[in-house]
Scaffold this active site. Structure first.
Site, mmCIF file in Angstrom:
data_model
loop_
_atom_site.group_PDB
_atom_site.id
_atom_site.type_symbol
_atom_site.label_atom_id
_atom_site.label_comp_id
_atom_site.label_asym_id
_atom_site.label_seq_id
_atom_site.Cartn_x
_atom_site.Cartn_y
_atom_site.Cartn_z
ATOM 1 N N LYS A 143 13.325 -0.893 6.828
ATOM 2 C CA LYS A 143 14.402 -0.063 7.386
ATOM 3 C C LYS A 143 14.671 -0.474 8.837
ATOM 4 O O LYS A 143 15.142 -1.560 9.087
ATOM 5 C CB LYS A 143 14.026 1.415 7.254
ATOM 6 C CG LYS A 143 13.495 1.801 5.860
ATOM 7 C CD LYS A 143 14.524 1.603 4.771
ATOM 8 C CE LYS A 143 14.108 2.167 3.433
ATOM 9 N NZ LYS A 143 13.396 1.256 2.535
ATOM 10 N N TYR A 183 9.124 10.188 -1.112
ATOM 11 C CA TYR A 183 9.872 9.047 -1.657
ATOM 12 C C TYR A 183 9.489 8.880 -3.143
ATOM 13 O O TYR A 183 8.288 8.804 -3.473
ATOM 14 C CB TYR A 183 9.485 7.826 -0.830
ATOM 15 C CG TYR A 183 10.039 6.512 -1.276
ATOM 16 C CD1 TYR A 183 11.405 6.313 -1.361
ATOM 17 C CD2 TYR A 183 9.188 5.458 -1.578
ATOM 18 C CE1 TYR A 183 11.914 5.084 -1.758
ATOM 19 C CE2 TYR A 183 9.687 4.227 -1.966
ATOM 20 C CZ TYR A 183 11.054 4.048 -2.061
ATOM 21 O OH TYR A 183 11.549 2.838 -2.447
ATOM 22 N N ARG A 203 -3.082 -15.872 3.073
ATOM 23 C CA ARG A 203 -2.888 -14.509 2.562
ATOM 24 C C ARG A 203 -3.432 -13.452 3.524
ATOM 25 O O ARG A 203 -3.060 -12.286 3.462
ATOM 26 C CB ARG A 203 -3.560 -14.380 1.195
ATOM 27 C CG ARG A 203 -2.929 -13.278 0.345
ATOM 28 C CD ARG A 203 -3.478 -13.218 -1.060
ATOM 29 N NE ARG A 203 -4.886 -12.953 -1.066
ATOM 30 C CZ ARG A 203 -5.805 -13.701 -1.668
ATOM 31 N NH1 ARG A 203 -5.441 -14.788 -2.325
ATOM 32 N NH2 ARG A 203 -7.069 -13.383 -1.628
ATOM 33 N N ASP A 232 4.050 9.043 6.057
ATOM 34 C CA ASP A 232 5.154 8.076 5.952
ATOM 35 C C ASP A 232 6.161 8.464 7.036
ATOM 36 O O ASP A 232 6.863 9.466 6.913
ATOM 37 C CB ASP A 232 5.773 8.154 4.554
ATOM 38 C CG ASP A 232 6.933 7.160 4.381
ATOM 39 O OD1 ASP A 232 7.530 6.739 5.394
ATOM 40 O OD2 ASP A 232 7.250 6.815 3.222
HETATM 41 N N1 PLP Z 1 9.196 5.255 2.418
HETATM 42 C C1 PLP Z 1 10.464 5.682 2.481
HETATM 43 C C2 PLP Z 1 10.749 6.994 3.136
HETATM 44 C C3 PLP Z 1 11.487 4.924 1.913
HETATM 45 O O1 PLP Z 1 12.757 5.375 1.950
HETATM 46 C C4 PLP Z 1 11.158 3.690 1.291
HETATM 47 C C5 PLP Z 1 12.223 2.844 0.703
HETATM 48 O O2 PLP Z 1 13.356 3.210 0.540
HETATM 49 C C6 PLP Z 1 9.821 3.302 1.248
HETATM 50 C C7 PLP Z 1 8.868 4.098 1.829
HETATM 51 C C8 PLP Z 1 9.415 2.046 0.552
HETATM 52 O O3 PLP Z 1 9.727 0.948 1.301
HETATM 53 P P1 PLP Z 1 10.027 -0.498 0.689
HETATM 54 O O4 PLP Z 1 11.378 -0.446 0.073
HETATM 55 O O5 PLP Z 1 9.910 -1.383 1.866
HETATM 56 O O6 PLP Z 1 8.978 -0.767 -0.336
#
Ligand code: PLP
Length: 386
Positions: A204, A107, A54, A179
């Site tokens: 992504k 998000y 882990r 982010d």
């Molecule tokens: N941050 C952004 C800008 C996103 O678009 C997303 C997911 O679409 C995330 C974070 C979260 O990522 P995850 O889907 O890998 O949990």
């Protein structure tokens, strides 16, 4: 070393694997110690290698080393999803009675995490206008611990003045979490802009193939202990198989991103000239409100942007457009090789700012298909709206 070279060379240790170019997948839960002395070292935190699956195996370590170098950070941590990275980064630096400033266009699940989990733990959350810039200083209170950014927001694409916000935050002793999924570690240097904790949904562009979920955090030495402790305590580790795939994704990330940038801009410019379109929200377009900031802070743009149509579209017409597209899939996420489109309405989720448009909004991810085919597909789709 250029980032392209780093992506092509980092984490390659064939001498350790009988000449095999890529590090094999180190699947493992139990990791054996050779002696009681070694075991006791692990018990007292003196063991330099992984002690349990882990906490990551060599698969995680090599990916983390590559990501740290790419971001210009001292450390990186990989987690099971971008959402896990968001949760870990926030929980690491706040406690009951603290206050955070959260960008209004974040998000949506990050917002839900604040409204449900953080508020439940006694953390106060204030949402702020993404275009606030240095004026954020006025919102910082004595108990503000974190300023959280997402630039540009992944639905509405406001570009934040990251250095101005970071300066104001640092002057008041706050930690800046960003982010940076849209900017990617290739097109953006988070630490040079003043971000302390750089966060990506590796689901992504780092993965790039829509076949894994992963989150990454990068930081300097001063924040590592707290960040690692929280990430570990959440148990949201990334699997060895996903680390292998993410490392493979990184090998081609530079070439993919350059193509996403070019294809995305081609389609965005075409959409701009369409009579149905009120506005294309793409930071690399000169008429975008955040264009100057984008030019200053990013070296490129990924394939994600939005378009606002002139009118609110009847539901059956919207279905006729979207249900019959040939190349655009309708689905959450982005950053893979494929093109995607979803309708959205930010009015429902904001509290600090107002969405100024009434027309139908669509978020588009431009993949690696030939843009001529994508344009033809969209052209047919727009005709079906009429
Ligand atoms: N941050 C952004 C800008 C996103 O678009 C997303 C997911 O679409 C995330 C974070 C979260 O990522 P995850 O889907 O890998 O949990």
């Amino acid at each position: 070393m250029h980032k392209d070279t780093l992506l092509a060379t980092s984490g390659c240790t064939p001498e350790d694997h009988r000449g095999v170019v890529n590090t094999p997948v180190y699947r493992g839960s139990t990791i054996l110690f050779e002696s009681l002395a070694d075991f006791e070292k692990a018990e007292s935190g003196q063991w330099a290698h992984p002690i349990y699956g882990r906490y990551g195996t060599r698969s995680n370590e090599e990916l983390e080393n590559t990501l740290a170098k790419l971001e210009g950070a001292d450390h990186a941590i990989v987690l099971s999803s971008g959402m896990a990275a968001i949760a870990a980064s926030l929980l690491a630096f706040v406690k009951s009675g603290d206050h955070i400033l959260m960008v209004d266009n974040t998000y949506a699940p990050a917002r839900r995490f604040c409204d449900h989990e953080l508020k439940k733990c006694g953390v106060e959350v204030t949402y702020y206008d993404p275009t606030i810039g240095a004026a954020i200083a006025a919102l910082i209170k004595p108990n503000t611990k974190v300023v959280y950014l997402e630039s540009p927001g992944s639905l509405t694409f406001e570009v934040q003045d990251v250095p101005a916000i970071a300066k104001a935050a640092h002057e008041k002793g706050c930690i800046v979490i960003g982010d940076n999924t849209w900017g990617t570690p290739y097109f953006m240097d988070a630490f040079a802009l003043g971000i302390d904790i750089s966060l990506h949904s590796a689901t992504k562009y780092i993965s790039g193939h829509s076949d894994l979920l992963m989150g990454t955090l990068a930081c300097k030495n001063e924040h590592y202990t707290m960040l690692l402790r929280t990430a570990r305590n959440l148990g949201a580790c990334a699997s060895a198989d996903n680390c292998y795939l993410a490392q493979r994704g990184l090998r081609t990330m530079a070439v993919r991103l350059k193509q996403h940038f070019e294809n995305g801009l081609t389609v965005a410019k075409w959409l701009q000239a369409r009579p149905e379109v009120e506005k294309v929200l793409h930071p690399a377009l000169p008429d975008h409100a955040g264009h100057a900031l984008w030019k200053r802070d990013f070296s490129g743009a990924c394939g994600l942007f939005s378009v606002v149509l002139k009118d609110a579209v009847p539901h059956d017409k919207l279905a006729a457009m979207l249900d019959n597209l040939q190349y655009f899939g309708m689905g959450y996420s982005w950053g893979g090789y494929e093109s995607l489109i979803i309708p959205f309405n930010p009015k429902k989720i904001r509290t600090a700012t107002q969405w100024p448009h009434d027309g139908q909004a669509l978020r588009i991810h431009i993949g690696l298909e030939n843009p001529d085919d994508l344009i033809r597909d969209l052209e047919q789709g727009l005709k079906r709206l009429r």
